[in-house]
Scaffold this motif. Structure first.
Motif, PDB file in Angstrom:
ATOM      1  N   MET B  38      22.341  28.629  40.856  1.00  0.00           N
ATOM      2  CA  MET B  38      22.330  30.061  41.105  1.00  0.00           C
ATOM      3  C   MET B  38      23.151  30.347  42.352  1.00  0.00           C
ATOM      4  O   MET B  38      23.473  31.498  42.641  1.00  0.00           O
ATOM      5  CB  MET B  38      20.875  30.468  41.318  1.00  0.00           C
ATOM      6  N   SER B  39      23.466  29.286  43.103  1.00  0.00           N
ATOM      7  CA  SER B  39      24.117  29.456  44.403  1.00  0.00           C
ATOM      8  C   SER B  39      25.636  29.526  44.311  1.00  0.00           C
ATOM      9  O   SER B  39      26.295  29.493  45.340  1.00  0.00           O
ATOM     10  CB  SER B  39      23.724  28.294  45.313  1.00  0.00           C
ATOM     11  N   LEU B  40      26.217  29.668  43.113  1.00  0.00           N
ATOM     12  CA  LEU B  40      27.672  29.809  43.014  1.00  0.00           C
ATOM     13  C   LEU B  40      28.159  30.916  43.943  1.00  0.00           C
ATOM     14  O   LEU B  40      29.168  30.784  44.635  1.00  0.00           O
ATOM     15  CB  LEU B  40      28.095  30.183  41.584  1.00  0.00           C
ATOM     16  N   GLU B  41      27.429  32.027  43.918  1.00  0.00           N
ATOM     17  CA  GLU B  41      27.771  33.175  44.747  1.00  0.00           C
ATOM     18  C   GLU B  41      27.868  32.777  46.228  1.00  0.00           C
ATOM     19  O   GLU B  41      28.836  33.104  46.902  1.00  0.00           O
ATOM     20  CB  GLU B  41      26.684  34.243  44.541  1.00  0.00           C
ATOM     21  N   GLY B  42      26.856  32.054  46.684  1.00  0.00           N
ATOM     22  CA  GLY B  42      26.832  31.629  48.085  1.00  0.00           C
ATOM     23  C   GLY B  42      27.942  30.634  48.400  1.00  0.00           C
ATOM     24  O   GLY B  42      28.538  30.673  49.469  1.00  0.00           O
ATOM     25  N   MET B  43      28.202  29.725  47.453  1.00  0.00           N
ATOM     26  CA  MET B  43      29.285  28.756  47.666  1.00  0.00           C
ATOM     27  C   MET B  43      30.621  29.487  47.788  1.00  0.00           C
ATOM     28  O   MET B  43      31.429  29.201  48.679  1.00  0.00           O
ATOM     29  CB  MET B  43      29.366  27.788  46.486  1.00  0.00           C
ATOM     30  N   MET B  44      30.865  30.453  46.885  1.00  0.00           N
ATOM     31  CA  MET B  44      32.140  31.178  46.911  1.00  0.00           C
ATOM     32  C   MET B  44      32.269  32.011  48.180  1.00  0.00           C
ATOM     33  O   MET B  44      33.330  32.070  48.792  1.00  0.00           O
ATOM     34  CB  MET B  44      32.256  32.084  45.685  1.00  0.00           C
ATOM     35  N   LEU B  45      31.163  32.650  48.569  1.00  0.00           N
ATOM     36  CA  LEU B  45      31.209  33.506  49.756  1.00  0.00           C
ATOM     37  C   LEU B  45      31.490  32.671  51.001  1.00  0.00           C
ATOM     38  O   LEU B  45      32.309  33.039  51.847  1.00  0.00           O
ATOM     39  CB  LEU B  45      29.886  34.260  49.894  1.00  0.00           C
ATOM     40  N   THR B  46      30.817  31.522  51.095  1.00  0.00           N
ATOM     41  CA  THR B  46      31.036  30.640  52.242  1.00  0.00           C
ATOM     42  C   THR B  46      32.493  30.188  52.282  1.00  0.00           C
ATOM     43  O   THR B  46      33.142  30.218  53.332  1.00  0.00           O
ATOM     44  CB  THR B  46      30.110  29.407  52.135  1.00  0.00           C
TER      45      THR B  46
END
Lengths: 365, 306
Positions: B38-46
């Motif tokens: 679910m953390s794709l969003e967080g990985m991309m944002l980082t």
């Protein structure tokens, strides 16, 4: 005999076992995350005393901020209660955000209806609440039907439904044919009309400095009901039977498809009710993104509670006060409220991550 | 619509599709191995933030890309540790990481660049391959892209080959379908699952960097704005198959481009319908209305052995 002997055998006391205490663990995680937040404040160069003062003022400073925090906690607790009901049947409802959203749409639509607003005996706000619960239940029920009929993983369906509902709010307030207020000029904001006073949720006291709504009474009653239903009722037993072993439950004559539909519908209904509390209690105007973050915060509250109603209440109070305090901290001490996101993220990760210390003994060999 | 405008429209559809393509290819591999991020969003944002900040600091977008990808892989390492070593709930930890990433990048943006919601940074220039770039009308708008867009296409081809023709593909499928059996065959389930999550971090790093230092050359607070979730929807709509997932990314990219194109053409379609269309299509797919759908059997189920 051997069982008794085993239970009397000295248990290995380790730091891990000590930390794995189901009550102690969340407290340690929260304390560690708050400490990290404090260290970040120091690193940012803000005087710590000022920051802490702003934080405490935001959370408990006056009756107004306490009421705001409590109203927020009511919403989180409702979503969390819905979550643990479905979770008892081993269903993970991650769609709280969308269930709040459809609840908010339904509550607004009904509250803006002149017939509803004219109803006597408090029905002017009760009818919108019932509509919101039904909308949320339908939204959760879709995921249940998909689970029962097609076998769709409810995590995926509730998540997708959640995004769809959030954009339905946007749609509702963008279109004059739906809920957008009449366009008097090009500057008319994309939001609904303010709901009439009769349809708003009553406050617990007449004191305008303490705007606590009767949501707190509703959630307290529901918490007791949920605790009793889960622990004592036939329905609670069926939920648990399906959750522990769906095949065995089916053999025993429990229709697990029906349980899935009803459990997700109930969870959705709680989400819809949370949406009604937000709309009728505090916001009074439907805006795009009004549910932002509440659903996921509520999901986290439900998860961290590990199935316990008391845990839901504790988590809801914690996050309710934490969010309010963060907003005040930004206003008074100039500390970005992003810091609260960081602290909350760390709490979620450390408790979810450490859950294996609790689960390990039960589920692994 | 003239051909020129149509070419511009195709070009912008591709630009919206590329970050989705990066993220969903990585996520596809990871979900095939049984781990939902679910953390794709967080990985991309980082990655988007770190790439922007380091590209600016070093004055070299290549360094930005490198640092951005490493940062995303560190986030992925956290996700892998939580999912595989601690066997934590994958959905919850993913959401936790996303909250953390929004808080962390917003705070760091304020600290490094001052109280602004958006900063311009130096990034990669655009490039068009010989011959393709010379095609009349379409050459410029469609094929002149940041080179990372072409890397995305190569990545898809590489992943297709590995999943289809190598033992690695079989091992990943085994771990995602029946981890116990895979273990008995001598495969380390946990190691493979670390690998697939890190791969998702790698591709999300490329996707996040593509946005900040490739296509837009700016970093904005919360600039991923749901692309990570749409990438997950693409994998679902793609029925966990590469071809359909790639197609889904282009469909979703086109839907995003249409949000800007249709009003310009005077067509009155509710914007909200276009924005929600990826989720709606994915829901229709999982509802079984678009053919039989089958997720990897062990998806989101932690493996309790070694």
């Amino acid at each position: 005999m051997s069982l008794a002997a085993a239970s009397r055998a000295p248990r290995r006391i380790s730091v891990g076992a000590f930390l794995a205490h189901p009550v102690l663990l969340p407290i340690i995680a929260v304390a560690a995350a708050l400490l990290l937040g404090l260290l970040l404040i120091v690193a940012l160069g803000t005087p710590v005393a000022e920051a802490i003062e702003a934080f405490i003022r935001g959370a408990f400073g006056n009756s107004y901020s306490v009421a705001v925090s409590l109203n927020r906690a009511v919403v989180l607790a409702l979503v969390g209660l819905g979550f643990i009901i479905a979770n008892r049947a081993n269903l993970t409802n991650v769609g709280g955000e969308g269930q709040i959203a459809v609840g908010g749409i339904a509550a607004t639509a009904l509250a803006l209806n002149s017939v509803v607003a004219g109803l006597p005996l408090g029905l002017a706000f009760i009818v919108p609440i019932i509509g919101a619960v039904m909308a949320g239940a339908a939204w959760g029920g879709i995921a249940g039907v998909l689970k029962a009929r097609v076998g769709t993983n409810e995590v995926i369906s509730t998540l997708l439904l959640s995004f769809i509902a959030v954009w339905l709010v946007y749609w509702s307030v963008q279109s004059v044919n739906l809920l957008r207020r009449p366009m008097t000029s090009t500057a008319t904001l994309p939001e609904s009309l303010r709901i009439p006073a009769e349809t708003r949720l009553p406050y617990v006291s007449d004191n305008p400095a303490f705007p606590l709504t009767i949501g707190i009474i509703i959630v307290s009653v529901l918490a007791v009901i949920v605790a009793v239903v889960l622990a004592r009722s036939v329905y609670g037993f069926r939920l648990r039977a399906v959750g522990l072993n769906a095949v065995a439950a089916a053999r025993a004559g429990i229709r697990d498809g029906r349980i899935a539909i009803s459990a997700l519908a109930v969870a959705g209904g709680f989400g819809g009710l949370a949406g009604a509390m937000m709309l009728l209690g505090e916001q009074h105007v439907l805006k795009n993104g009004f549910s932002s973050g509440y659903g996921f915060d509520g999901l986290v509250v439900g998860l961290l509670a590990r199935g316990s109603v008391v845990g839901v209440i504790a988590g809801a109070l914690l996050f309710g006060f934490l969010r309010s305090a963060g907003i005040t901290m930004e206003m008074l001490a100039g500390i970005p409220s992003a810091l609260v996101d960081i602290v909350q993220g760390v709490i979620v990760l450390s408790i979810a991550g450490a859950a294996f210390l609790l689960d390990r003994r039960g589920t692994s060999r | 619509m003239t051909w020129e405008l149509f070419a511009v429209f195709i070009g912008s559809s591709i630009r919206f599709a590329i970050p989705l393509l990066f993220a969903s290819v990585g996520e596809l591999v990871s979900e095939r191995g049984g781990v939902l991020n679910m953390s794709l969003e967080g990985m991309m944002l980082t990655a988007a933030f770190v790439a922007a900040a380091t590209s600016q600091a070093f004055g070299d977008p290549m360094m930005g890309l490198l640092c951005g990808v490493i940062a995303a892989m560190l986030v992925a390492l956290l996700q892998a540790f939580l999912s595989n070593t601690l066997r934590a709930n994958q959905i919850v930890t993913g959401i936790g990481i996303n909250i953390l990433a929004i808080g962390g990048t917003t705070l760091a943006l304020r600290e490094i660049f001052g109280a602004r919601a958006s900063v311009e940074v130096s990034g990669f220039g655009k490039w068009s391959p010989p011959l393709l770039g010379d095609i009349p009308i379409f050459g410029g708008p469609v094929f002149t892209q940041v080179w990372l867009a072409y890397l995305a296409i190569a990545l898809v081809a590489g992943v297709w080959f590995v999943l289809r023709y190598t033992a690695i593909g079989v091992v990943i499928a085994a771990v995602g379908e029946d981890p116990q059996a895979a273990r008995k065959a001598g495969i380390s389930v946990v190691a493979v699952r670390y690998g697939v999550v890190l791969f998702a971090g790698f591709t999300c790093g490329l996707g996040g960097a593509f946005l900040s230092i490739g296509d837009l050359q700016t970093f904005t607070e919360n600039m991923i704005n749901g692309a990570g979730y749409i990438a997950i929807a693409a994998v679902i709509f793609g029925n966990w198959k590469l071809g359909r997932t790639v197609a889904a990314c282009f469909v979703f990219g086109t839907a995003t481009a249409l949000q800007y194109q249709l009003p310009a053409m005077g067509v009155n379609v509710p914007n909200a319908l276009l924005i929600m269309s990826p989720y709606l299509l994915a829901l229709i797919a999982v509802a079984g209305l678009a053919g039989r759908q089958r997720a990897p059997t062990a998806l989101t189920v932690p493996y309790w052995g070694r």
